[in-house]
Design an enzyme around this catalytic site. Structure first.
Site, short mmCIF file in Angstrom:
data_model
loop_
_atom_site.label_atom_id
_atom_site.label_comp_id
_atom_site.label_asym_id
_atom_site.label_seq_id
_atom_site.Cartn_x
_atom_site.Cartn_y
_atom_site.Cartn_z
N GLY A 167 55.26 44.91 54.01
CA GLY A 167 56.14 43.79 53.70
C GLY A 167 56.87 43.99 52.39
CB CYS A 168 59.95 44.23 51.14
SG CYS A 168 61.13 43.74 52.42
N GLY A 169 60.32 41.65 50.14
CA GLY A 169 60.76 40.30 49.80
C GLY A 169 61.26 39.52 50.99
N GLY A 174 62.11 41.43 54.23
CA GLY A 174 61.92 42.19 55.47
C GLY A 174 62.90 43.32 55.67
CE1 TYR A 209 54.22 36.13 47.96
CE2 TYR A 209 56.35 35.49 47.04
CZ TYR A 209 54.97 35.37 47.07
OH TYR A 209 54.34 34.49 46.23
#
Length: 128
Positions: free
Chosen positions: A81-83, A85, A110
């Site tokens: 995951g990141c901020g 997607g 996130y």
């Protein structure tokens, strides 16, 4: 045509499926920059940035796949995951191309996780 690179298929799951897989033993890999991770992250997440902030600007982490390999191994069950997607799709693609077989991209990142009220860890201070 043989020289064309074919990216391995990336499977994107939503935050509800990710939460379920985490409860079943999958591990969460947060690929955001360290300073973003420190502001808040999925509980139990491990941070290995996909991009690094350098004096020359943001560059892809040349050691990313090796760093993930050293911690999870190719058989690890990983949710990336990141901020939001976007970066996690790139990271998941790289991992799938490196023959990590049990890796999923978490759509929405996130922001979606926290927006659904799922548990997060937040640091009181972010070092500069």
């Amino acid at each position: 045509m043989d020289s064309e690179r074919k990216d391995a298929e990336v499977v994107t799951i939503d935050v509800y499926a990710a939460k379920n897989l985490l409860s079943q033993g999958h591990r969460y890999l947060d690929v955001r920059a360290e300073e973003d991770y420190k502001r808040g992250h999925v509980e139990t997440a491990l941070n290995i940035p996909y991009y690094l902030n350098t004096p020359e600007g943001r560059v892809k982490n040349p050691e990313f796949v090796d760093q993930v390999l050293s911690i999870y191994g190719k058989e690890g069950s990983i949710i990336v995951g990141c901020g939001t997607g976007t970066r996690s799709v790139l990271a998941t693609t790289d991992l799938r191309n490196a023959e990590f077989n049990n890796v999923f991209n978490m759509g929405g990142g996130y922001k979606a996780w926290a927006g659904n009220g799922f548990p997060v860890n937040k640091s009181d201070s972010v070092e500069s």
